[in-house]
Design a protein around this motif. Structure first.
Motif, PDB file in Angstrom:
ATOM      1  N   ASP A  24      26.312 105.333 -24.983  1.00 31.31           N
ATOM      2  CA  ASP A  24      27.775 105.282 -24.928  1.00 31.31           C
ATOM      3  C   ASP A  24      28.301 103.933 -25.396  1.00 31.31           C
ATOM      4  OD1 ASP A  24      26.825 103.789 -22.846  1.00 31.31           O
ATOM      5  OD2 ASP A  24      28.094 104.681 -21.309  1.00 31.31           O
ATOM      6  N   GLY A  25      27.478 103.200 -26.157  1.00 34.47           N
ATOM      7  CA  GLY A  25      27.914 101.906 -26.670  1.00 34.47           C
ATOM      8  C   GLY A  25      29.010 102.054 -27.711  1.00 34.47           C
ATOM      9  N   ASP A  26      29.756 100.972 -27.937  1.00 35.45           N
ATOM     10  CA  ASP A  26      30.855 100.979 -28.887  1.00 35.45           C
ATOM     11  C   ASP A  26      30.321 100.748 -30.301  1.00 35.45           C
ATOM     12  OD1 ASP A  26      33.133 100.645 -30.396  1.00 35.45           O
ATOM     13  OD2 ASP A  26      33.975  99.008 -29.183  1.00 35.45           O
ATOM     14  N   VAL A  38      31.155  97.407 -32.128  1.00 35.85           N
ATOM     15  CA  VAL A  38      30.394  96.223 -31.739  1.00 35.85           C
ATOM     16  C   VAL A  38      28.986  96.262 -32.304  1.00 35.85           C
ATOM     17  CG1 VAL A  38      29.426  94.964 -29.768  1.00 35.85           C
ATOM     18  CG2 VAL A  38      31.746  95.888 -29.642  1.00 35.85           C
ATOM     19  N   TYR A  39      28.389  97.439 -32.328  1.00 38.98           N
ATOM     20  CA  TYR A  39      26.983  97.555 -32.710  1.00 38.98           C
ATOM     21  C   TYR A  39      26.754  97.603 -34.219  1.00 38.98           C
ATOM     22  CZ  TYR A  39      25.360  98.244 -27.905  1.00 38.98           C
ATOM     23  OH  TYR A  39      25.049  98.060 -26.580  1.00 38.98           O
ATOM     24  N   VAL A  52      22.654  92.966 -26.580  1.00 38.55           N
ATOM     25  CA  VAL A  52      24.096  93.210 -26.505  1.00 38.55           C
ATOM     26  C   VAL A  52      24.435  93.982 -25.237  1.00 38.55           C
ATOM     27  CG1 VAL A  52      26.039  94.417 -27.572  1.00 38.55           C
ATOM     28  CG2 VAL A  52      24.465  93.076 -28.983  1.00 38.55           C
ATOM     29  N   LYS A  53      23.650  95.007 -24.943  1.00 41.37           N
ATOM     30  CA  LYS A  53      23.898  95.806 -23.744  1.00 41.37           C
ATOM     31  C   LYS A  53      23.812  94.955 -22.483  1.00 41.37           C
ATOM     32  CE  LYS A  53      22.561 100.131 -21.495  1.00 41.37           C
ATOM     33  NZ  LYS A  53      21.653 101.312 -21.558  1.00 41.37           N
ATOM     34  N   GLN A  54      22.933  93.952 -22.499  1.00 44.34           N
ATOM     35  CA  GLN A  54      22.779  93.058 -21.350  1.00 44.34           C
ATOM     36  C   GLN A  54      23.824  91.954 -21.318  1.00 44.34           C
ATOM     37  OE1 GLN A  54      18.756  91.660 -21.875  1.00 44.34           O
ATOM     38  NE2 GLN A  54      17.939  93.744 -21.888  1.00 44.34           N
ATOM     39  N   CYS A  59      19.918  95.359 -29.903  1.00 51.07           N
ATOM     40  CA  CYS A  59      20.871  96.207 -29.181  1.00 51.07           C
ATOM     41  C   CYS A  59      20.752  96.010 -27.671  1.00 51.07           C
ATOM     42  CB  CYS A  59      20.644  97.682 -29.540  1.00 51.07           C
ATOM     43  SG  CYS A  59      21.155  98.140 -31.213  1.00 51.07           S
ATOM     44  N   ILE A  90      22.571 104.504 -29.117  1.00 51.59           N
ATOM     45  CA  ILE A  90      23.147 103.452 -28.269  1.00 51.59           C
ATOM     46  C   ILE A  90      23.903 104.096 -27.106  1.00 51.59           C
ATOM     47  CG2 ILE A  90      23.222 101.673 -30.042  1.00 51.59           C
ATOM     48  CD1 ILE A  90      26.185 102.362 -30.488  1.00 51.59           C
TER      49      ILE A  90
END
Length: 333
Positions: free
Chosen positions: A127-129, A132-133, A295-297, A292, A125
């Motif tokens: 640099d996603g958190d 949240v994921y 969520v990123k969008q 995923c 992911i």
């Protein structure tokens, strides 16, 4: 390292010290940041020795936690397409139609400082958190896979009913609204969850009372006795399955996710003409990649309630009591 383990069937999990795992060839060591909790965990904890579907399939003595996300800590030999420090989620595709061993369900899971998984089960992911994921890896992606069973039926002018607006049902409402133009009925026995359903886009909310009879009457009235084209049951009791059958229109489709052990009699007059019935269990890695991406969008709302690692049992207690606000996620420093 410290871990939260299901030591024996029928007893709460315990904090234990276990050796830090090491990645073998083709494996990834994840420094855990977030582990989502699930009603399946409670089902496992409550299992008596030898009982179905868990205690008759594998032994107790494993680390809980099957919604896992964190950071790459170490790479096994031959793993060259990830870097240390990169954020990842863990995805293990479930075998459909049967209980099988997965991480956090028969095999050591993510309620620990570290988790080792095959490279094929680690999805970047970037640099996603991870907080949240983490819930996406089971709650969201399982709902997504189930909704895929009905989206082709949901053209403009059609409708869908989702029964049970908990951790999975909330995502289910969002996926149908994102992917179709269908009118969505959200059914639950708690006003707080129905409010959440309205917040995430449900067109109609229906209170589940009197074993579902009143909900059935309300849905049939709102659809002018037509019924709905697709029903997804996230609960799975005899009462919710009866409701699903009662509100389906001819050539409709009922999809069952809930694992509460209910049964549904099927015969002429008990199910609408040409209505189809399917059981959806698990998901695919491609499903998780797509969730995923949503969520990123910024297209998917993810509600979490964070707990520290030393409050795992408190989180489970609130999950059991139904007092959580969002998905429980255990967050490590």
């Amino acid at each position: 390292m410290e871990a939260f383990k299901l030591v024996q069937w029928g007893a709460p999990g315990q904090y234990v010290d276990v050796p830090k795992p090491q990645p073998g060839p083709g494996e990834v060591l994840i420094r855990m940041k977030a582990a989502g909790l699930c009603h399946t965990d409670l089902d496992m904890v409550d299992s008596q020795p030898g009982s179905e579907p868990f205690a008759n399939s594998f032994d107790a003595g494993y680390i809980l936690g099957h919604e896992n996300a964190g950071y790459v800590a170490e790479l096994g030999s031959s793993v060259t397409d990830l870097v240390v420090g990169e954020a990842v989620v863990h995805c293990e595709a479930f075998r459909r139609g049967a209980i099988c061993m997965t991480r956090g369900c028969g095999l050591d899971g993510g309620l620990a400082e570290f988790l080792v998984v095959p490279r094929t089960e680690a999805i970047s992911i970037v640099d996603g958190d991870p907080v949240v994921y983490a819930p996406l890896t089971d709650a969201a992606v399982t709902a997504y896979h189930a909704i895929q069973n009905v989206v082709q039926r949901l053209k403009p002018g059609t409708s869908a009913a989702l029964i049970g607006i908990g951790g999975l049902g909330t995502y289910g409402v969002q996926f149908i609204k994102l992917m179709t133009a269908a009118r969505v009925f959200a059914v639950d026995n708690a006003e707080g969850r129905l409010k959440v359903a309205r917040d995430v886009g449900a067109d109609e909310t229906v209170r589940f009372e009197d074993d579902g009879k009143r909900a059935s009457e309300q849905i049939m009235s709102l659809t002018k006795s037509r019924g709905v084209d697709a029903i997804v049951d996230f609960v799975g009791t005899a009462e919710t399955l009866k409701l699903a059958a009662a509100v389906s229109r001819p050539r409709g489709r009922v999809v069952l996710l809930g694992m509460q052990g209910g049964t549904l009699g099927v015969s002429w007059g008990l199910l609408a003409t040409s209505c189809e019935f399917a059981i959806s269990l698990g998901s695919t890695r491609q499903d998780l990649r797509e969730v995923c991406a949503l969520v990123k969008q910024g297209k998917l709302r993810v509600d979490v309630q964070e707990f520290s690692f030393d409050n795992v049992q408190k989180a489970y207690d609130q999950l059991r009591a139904g007092s959580l606000v969002g998905r429980a996620v255990v967050v490590s420093p």
